[in-house]
Design a protein around this motif. Sequence first.
Motif, mmCIF file in Angstrom:
data_model
loop_
_atom_site.group_PDB
_atom_site.id
_atom_site.type_symbol
_atom_site.label_atom_id
_atom_site.label_comp_id
_atom_site.label_asym_id
_atom_site.label_seq_id
_atom_site.Cartn_x
_atom_site.Cartn_y
_atom_site.Cartn_z
ATOM 1 N N ASN A 47 -10.077 -2.255 -2.491
ATOM 2 C CA ASN A 47 -8.861 -1.562 -1.885
ATOM 3 C C ASN A 47 -8.853 -0.194 -2.331
ATOM 4 N N HIS A 52 -8.118 12.498 -4.788
ATOM 5 C CA HIS A 52 -6.690 12.067 -4.675
ATOM 6 C C HIS A 52 -6.153 12.183 -5.990
ATOM 7 N N ARG A 94 -7.123 3.911 -6.850
ATOM 8 C CA ARG A 94 -6.383 5.180 -7.130
ATOM 9 C C ARG A 94 -5.232 5.137 -7.794
ATOM 10 N N LEU A 154 0.927 4.175 -3.088
ATOM 11 C CA LEU A 154 0.369 5.644 -2.783
ATOM 12 C C LEU A 154 1.624 6.471 -3.159
ATOM 13 N N TRP A 164 -6.729 2.355 -2.098
ATOM 14 C CA TRP A 164 -5.379 2.629 -2.608
ATOM 15 C C TRP A 164 -4.987 2.116 -3.836
ATOM 16 N N LYS A 177 0.696 -1.226 0.148
ATOM 17 C CA LYS A 177 0.047 0.062 -0.100
ATOM 18 C C LYS A 177 0.780 1.221 0.050
#
Length: 312
Positions: free
Chosen positions: A266, A100, A271, A57, A268, A53
């Motif tokens: 999920n 985001h 994105r 990110l 993350w 993760k």
Amino acid sequence: MKLDVDYDEKRKIRVGTSGRVKFRIRDIVVEPGKPVSLKKDFDPDFTGGFDDKAGALQQVASNVQRLSDMQEMLYAQDTYALLIIFQAMDAAGKDGAIRHVMSGVNPQGCQVTSFKSPSAEDLDHGYLWRASKALPGRGMIGIFNRSYYEEVLVVRVHPEFLAKQKLPEKTLKGDIWGNRFKEINNFERYLRQNGTIVLKFFLNISKDEQKKRFLSRIDEPDKNWKFSAADYEERTFWDDYQKAFEDMLENTSTDWAPWFVIPADNKWFARLAISEVVSAALEGLDLRMPVVDDKQKKRLMDIRGQLSTELD
């Protein structure tokens, strides 16, 4: 059919210090003309075989910077526009993804439109009318939080909404959904041919994960505002919506405007996938800063000379 942007094996997402290949963008694109089964073809919990993760990110942040750089060129070149469409069941994370992934984009070059229930004025026009008014101009990025695709989703699941559209009887007796698929495809082809790149994301959340997010919105006071009884009521139509989504994906994923099914359990990873697809699409345009010709350069040098001789 060949996609306008070549999402081949060379275009892969790499995450983490090892730089090991995790998955291909092509893994999440709906192949034009291919039957779609969400249960068999797309896993909402898919994460490309890894659970890094933090690394994901970091890559999202890198992609946000890439988007910022390319947006400046998109605006300066003034040839293309980018339209990003999000569709999903409630609590799939559309708002968070928009916030985001587009966090580094200049607000002056980006507009977000959320499509709610149509107004009386909307219903006095064809169903593409209000979307047409919100399209981004050249050099701009437009984001549709829901879109004209509601006309083959919620309207299909709830026929009472169709009855309010005051359509001719002949239209209602025909293959209305098949006709709308064709109309939408033609509309998006027109956009593409005139310089608007259309990216379409379906955030694919599982029923179990939606339940968890609904419970979180109820149990945590700070999230109460996100939940409405209407969201729960729509959940009772889950199977009907899944069938409508499958038909939509199968009939409107084209080489000029493909659908991407984003695993949404999920956040993350969702994105990461979205940011990589948008980056890939913009890079495929080979955007460049405009270059002035010799005549313009001479004029600039003349003006520079005049400015240099001005008294303070």
